[in-house]
Design a protein around this motif. Structure first.
Motif, mmCIF file in Angstrom:
data_model
loop_
_atom_site.group_PDB
_atom_site.id
_atom_site.type_symbol
_atom_site.label_atom_id
_atom_site.label_comp_id
_atom_site.label_asym_id
_atom_site.label_seq_id
_atom_site.Cartn_x
_atom_site.Cartn_y
_atom_site.Cartn_z
ATOM 1 N N LEU A 38 0.811 -1.225 0.000
ATOM 2 C CA LEU A 38 0.000 0.000 0.000
ATOM 3 C C LEU A 38 0.842 1.272 0.000
ATOM 4 O O LEU A 38 0.329 2.350 0.312
ATOM 5 N N LEU A 39 2.115 1.182 -0.365
ATOM 6 C CA LEU A 39 2.935 2.388 -0.455
ATOM 7 C C LEU A 39 2.290 3.390 -1.412
ATOM 8 O O LEU A 39 1.937 3.040 -2.542
ATOM 9 N N PRO A 40 2.135 4.639 -1.001
ATOM 10 C CA PRO A 40 1.419 5.633 -1.830
ATOM 11 C C PRO A 40 2.296 6.212 -2.941
ATOM 12 O O PRO A 40 2.493 7.433 -3.021
ATOM 13 N N LEU A 41 2.827 5.355 -3.797
ATOM 14 C CA LEU A 41 3.634 5.849 -4.909
ATOM 15 C C LEU A 41 2.789 6.630 -5.917
ATOM 16 O O LEU A 41 3.331 7.302 -6.786
ATOM 17 N N ASP A 42 1.463 6.537 -5.777
ATOM 18 C CA ASP A 42 0.582 7.302 -6.657
ATOM 19 C C ASP A 42 0.810 8.806 -6.527
ATOM 20 O O ASP A 42 0.494 9.579 -7.446
ATOM 21 N N LEU A 43 1.351 9.225 -5.378
ATOM 22 C CA LEU A 43 1.586 10.659 -5.178
ATOM 23 C C LEU A 43 2.592 11.213 -6.169
ATOM 24 O O LEU A 43 2.666 12.428 -6.368
ATOM 25 N N VAL A 44 3.358 10.316 -6.790
ATOM 26 C CA VAL A 44 4.305 10.762 -7.808
ATOM 27 C C VAL A 44 3.562 11.415 -8.976
ATOM 28 O O VAL A 44 4.099 12.261 -9.676
ATOM 29 N N TYR A 45 2.307 10.986 -9.195
ATOM 30 C CA TYR A 45 1.505 11.605 -10.253
ATOM 31 C C TYR A 45 1.511 13.129 -10.109
ATOM 32 O O TYR A 45 1.680 13.877 -11.076
ATOM 33 N N PHE A 46 1.278 13.577 -8.859
ATOM 34 C CA PHE A 46 1.127 15.010 -8.621
ATOM 35 C C PHE A 46 2.482 15.713 -8.620
ATOM 36 O O PHE A 46 2.558 16.923 -8.789
ATOM 37 N N THR A 47 3.565 14.963 -8.421
ATOM 38 C CA THR A 47 4.901 15.560 -8.400
ATOM 39 C C THR A 47 5.431 15.802 -9.799
ATOM 40 O O THR A 47 5.916 16.897 -10.122
ATOM 41 N N ILE A 48 5.331 14.765 -10.649
ATOM 42 C CA ILE A 48 5.895 14.883 -11.998
ATOM 43 C C ILE A 48 4.862 15.307 -13.021
ATOM 44 O O ILE A 48 5.212 15.622 -14.157
ATOM 45 N N GLY A 49 3.584 15.258 -12.619
ATOM 46 C CA GLY A 49 2.537 15.712 -13.516
ATOM 47 C C GLY A 49 2.207 14.757 -14.641
ATOM 48 O O GLY A 49 1.507 15.121 -15.582
ATOM 49 N N THR A 50 2.693 13.528 -14.583
ATOM 50 C CA THR A 50 2.427 12.527 -15.614
ATOM 51 C C THR A 50 1.826 11.289 -14.970
ATOM 52 O O THR A 50 2.290 10.840 -13.917
ATOM 53 N N PHE A 51 0.827 10.726 -15.619
ATOM 54 C CA PHE A 51 0.116 9.564 -15.077
ATOM 55 C C PHE A 51 0.817 8.288 -15.533
ATOM 56 O O PHE A 51 0.835 7.964 -16.723
ATOM 57 N N HIS A 52 1.410 7.532 -14.588
ATOM 58 C CA HIS A 52 2.072 6.271 -14.895
ATOM 59 C C HIS A 52 1.443 5.165 -14.050
ATOM 60 O O HIS A 52 1.774 5.006 -12.872
ATOM 61 N N PRO A 53 0.542 4.379 -14.609
ATOM 62 C CA PRO A 53 -0.145 3.340 -13.827
ATOM 63 C C PRO A 53 0.799 2.335 -13.173
ATOM 64 O O PRO A 53 0.507 1.818 -12.096
ATOM 65 N N LEU A 54 1.947 2.048 -13.807
ATOM 66 C CA LEU A 54 2.850 1.050 -13.236
ATOM 67 C C LEU A 54 3.514 1.512 -11.945
ATOM 68 O O LEU A 54 4.215 0.730 -11.302
ATOM 69 N N MET A 55 3.313 2.794 -11.573
ATOM 70 C CA MET A 55 3.803 3.234 -10.275
ATOM 71 C C MET A 55 3.071 2.498 -9.139
ATOM 72 O O MET A 55 3.518 2.523 -7.997
ATOM 73 N N ARG A 56 1.995 1.831 -9.483
ATOM 74 C CA ARG A 56 1.239 1.058 -8.488
ATOM 75 C C ARG A 56 1.735 -0.391 -8.404
ATOM 76 O O ARG A 56 1.024 -1.252 -7.877
ATOM 77 N N PHE A 57 2.919 -0.669 -8.893
ATOM 78 C CA PHE A 57 3.417 -2.036 -8.951
ATOM 79 C C PHE A 57 3.487 -2.747 -7.598
ATOM 80 O O PHE A 57 3.430 -3.982 -7.563
ATOM 81 N N PRO A 58 3.634 -2.053 -6.431
ATOM 82 C CA PRO A 58 3.649 -2.818 -5.170
ATOM 83 C C PRO A 58 2.384 -3.637 -4.938
ATOM 84 O O PRO A 58 2.408 -4.610 -4.173
#
Length: 461
Positions: free
Chosen positions: A119-139
């Motif tokens: 459940l690591l909130p790597l989704d927050l990277v969306y708001f940092t880099i401004g690009t949507f990368h679904p594989l950031m949810r790999f955990p």
């Protein structure tokens, strides 16, 4: 029990099985959707409402749909942590209900760490880099262990285990092809599609080939390439860049491995590694077939399958709980192992406490282990007494014919010695009923073995 202790899930119960099915659906959703959305921009930005993809993409809605589904799965994973703290486990053959013990058992296990990382909130990277990368949810893929638990429980509950194994294997193959199809398209996109060798997806930028721009054609062509490559059949264009070579070689290697699994169980090494599990599955399948053909009631079926499952978990079916199953070891070494494992239990029996060591050494190899499930009757009043029982693990109750509990026996206690030693004037009859409260493991020594040992060591009489 306290009110808080009543809401505990039995690890073998149907409620936990249903919950594992929900968690498995969430994992399958992540395994299929994240890589597809990463590869195909049409899915990355939108979500299909219907299962049919059309050229006009008229059935697409906003990205919020994916977000709702993603965080619904996260909610399921979060609730799964709560469920894990309320899932019972066996201690001395009994199901633990105490809330503090359950929480402590889970928090100190490796699964708690896996669930936190998942459940690591790597989704927050969306708001940092401004690009949507679904594989950031790999955990989220780490929840695979819960899907495996669901599969094992489903395999134990179904009357058609072979059909279930075929379904699971087919799903694994299709998911592998799906991932390689997405990798193929992402590599093609990174190299601008228009390489002269023709290995990449044939999307000629700037030319009028509109049918190759549709999501349906992109996926079908990619999955077609993946299927041909993994199965090593058909003609394909040769790769021309390092990345293409790596992808193709990886697909070849994985394809050989997967289909060798289907055809030949991945050779003798893997077969030997899984031999004990396969033998267990064979025994369970035979038991299911027998019970189904004989019309055995469902309650008795569940008890039998529960016995197989617990016996496997403690190693009784694979030979890890019986010294005599260690094959060609000489008796002297077997005796040493048996002394280490069984002698302390044997010395707890009062009639053997003062016996000479040689007599006990003779008996330790004769001890056999039996497993009983909750509610099983171990012996009944009035039946012939031919065995001495020593409780290795678990709790038993001595009950009257009317069901009233007369005494409780725990790990280390023994019973049945009167009938074995023939102290009732030759009438070897049980004088009480004894039943298992939870799961119990019991050593037994037959009267014949005791009498034989007394013949060898007459001084013990």
């Amino acid at each position: 029990r306290k009110l808080s202790d009543r809401f505990v899930l039995n690890p073998e119960g149907r409620p936990l099985f249903c919950w594992l099915a929900v968690v498995t659906v969430a994992w399958v959703y992540s395994a299929w959707s994240l890589i597809a959305r990463q590869a195909f921009t049409e899915l990355k930005n939108t979500i299909p409402v219907s299962m049919e993809l059309t050229q006009t993409n008229t059935t697409l809605c906003h990205q919020v749909g994916w977000i709702v589904m993603d965080y619904s799965c996260d909610l399921i994973y979060l609730l799964d942590i709560l469920v894990s703290t309320r899932t019972g486990y066996l201690d001395s053959g009994l199901l633990v209900f105490d809330s503090k013990q359950l929480a402590r058992h889970y928090f100190w296990s490796k699964y708690f760490l896996i669930d936190v990382i998942c459940l690591l909130p790597l989704d927050l990277v969306y708001f940092t880099i401004g690009t949507f990368h679904p594989l950031m949810r790999f955990p989220r893929f780490l929840k695979l262990y819960r899907a495996k638990q669901f599969y094992r429980k489903a395999e134990g509950m179904t009357s058609y285990p072979n059909a279930l194994r075929v379904i699971i294997l087919s799903h694994t193959l299709m998911l592998t092809m799906h991932w390689f199809a997405c990798f193929y398209y992402m590599i093609s996109e990174s190299e601008n599609f228009n390489l002269p060798a023709g290995w990449a997806y044939p999307l000629q930028l700037g030319k009028n080939n509109s049918e190759w721009y549709t999501l349906r054609r992109k996926y079908l062509h990619s999955i077609y390439w993946s299927c041909l490559t993994l199965t090593t059949i058909g003609e394909k264009q040769s790769p021309s860049t390092d990345l293409q070579y790596i992808c193709t070689l990886a697909a070849y290697f994985l394809g050989i491995f997967l289909f060798a699994t289907v055809v030949g169980q991945v050779g003798s090494v893997i077969s030997k590694k899984n031999a004990s599990r396969q033998e267990y599955e064979k025994m369970v399948d035979n038991a299911k077939t027998f019970m189904k053909s004989k019309g055995v009631p469902k309650t008795l079926r569940r008890r039998v399958l529960r016995w197989y499952d617990y016996s496997w978990s403690v190693g009784a079916l694979s030979g890890t709980s019986d010294v005599n199953s260690l094959g060609m070891l000489p008796n002297t070494i077997k005796v040493e192992l048996a002394i280490h494992v069984n002698l302390n239990s044997l010395r707890k029996v009062s009639i053997f406490r003062l016996a000479q060591p040689e007599f006990l050494y003779h008996l330790v190899l004769k001890m056999k282990t039996f497993i009983f499930t909750p509610g099983d009757m171990i012996c009944r009043q009035g039946e012939a007494a031919r065995q001495l029982y020593i409780i290795s693990n678990g709790i038993l109750e001595v009950v009257s014919d009317s069901g009233i509990m007369l005494a409780r026996l725990k790990t280390g206690d023994f019973f049945g010695e009167i009938g074995v030693l023939d102290l009732m004037g030759g009438v070897r009859k049980r004088v009480a009923n004894v039943r298992s409260v939870g799961y119990s493991e019991i050593f037994t020594i037959s009267s014949e073995d005791v009498e034989q040992a007394m013949e060898y060591y007459p001084g013990i009489r």
